[in-house]
Design an enzyme around this catalytic site. Structure first.
Site, PDB file in Angstrom:
ATOM      1  N   ASP A 197       0.842  -1.194   0.000  1.00 36.88           N
ATOM      2  CA  ASP A 197       0.000   0.000   0.000  1.00 36.88           C
ATOM      3  C   ASP A 197       0.880   1.248   0.000  1.00 36.88           C
ATOM      4  OD1 ASP A 197      -2.841   1.195   0.694  1.00 36.88           O
ATOM      5  OD2 ASP A 197      -1.361   2.207   1.957  1.00 36.88           O
ATOM      6  N   HIS A 205      -8.342   9.362  -2.377  1.00 36.67           N
ATOM      7  CA  HIS A 205      -7.762   9.737  -1.092  1.00 36.67           C
ATOM      8  C   HIS A 205      -8.287  11.101  -0.627  1.00 36.67           C
ATOM      9  CE1 HIS A 205      -3.640   9.412   1.184  1.00 36.67           C
ATOM     10  NE2 HIS A 205      -4.651   9.061   1.933  1.00 36.67           N
ATOM     11  N   LYS A 219      -3.076   5.644  -3.866  1.00 37.75           N
ATOM     12  CA  LYS A 219      -4.149   6.602  -3.625  1.00 37.75           C
ATOM     13  C   LYS A 219      -3.886   7.863  -4.436  1.00 37.75           C
ATOM     14  CE  LYS A 219      -3.947   4.811   1.030  1.00 37.75           C
ATOM     15  NZ  LYS A 219      -2.650   4.145   0.879  1.00 37.75           N
TER      16      LYS A 219
END
Length: 143
Positions: A66, A132, A96
């Site tokens: 991530d 995000h 993101k």
């Protein structure tokens, strides 16, 4: 200290965090693929130390990585992936994208941002793209 182990062709990953032992299975993904329930977050992992940490996690068995454009470390994540013996297609890569970090926050920023992330990460696919921190209704509608 965190220790991770994974046996090839196994449906389990074993994690030891201090004195705790955790055995995690895999779960079916949205498209029928098996994915690990344990992800490796890369926030604040930058530079050579970040690359080494991320590569070590991948070699130890982490397969869900991530990151975010806002973290400023997609290039480090890409370099770490390249340094390992793990096929990038075996990884589940999440990143993101946020309106406020983009110089051009028109609808085209999503496409250009994703293309830039793919390039920095050195992968063919982003498995999960987060919107995000949307600020308002317009941000949500734009995406």
């Amino acid at each position: 200290m965190i220790y991770c182990s994974h046996q090839p062709n196994s449906a389990r990953i074993n994690v030891r965090i201090g004195t705790y032992n955790i055995r995690l299975g895999v779960t079916d993904g949205m498209i029928g693929e098996e994915r690990y329930r344990l992800g490796f977050g890369t926030y604040s992992l930058t530079g050579d130390d970040g690359i080494e940490s991320i590569a070590t996690a991948i070699e130890a068995g982490y397969r869900h990585i991530d990151t975010a454009r806002l973290y400023g470390n997609e290039e480090e994540v890409g370099e770490a992936i390249e340094r390992t013996d793990v096929d990038p297609d075996e990884l589940f890569v999440a990143t993101k994208i946020a309106h406020f970090e983009e110089p051009d926050n028109s609808p085209s920023y999503v496409r250009s941002g994703v293309q830039e992330s793919l390039s920095k990460l050195g992968v063919n696919t982003i498995d999960l793209l987060y919107h995000h921190w949307p600020r308002n209704q317009r941000d949500i509608e734009t995406v």
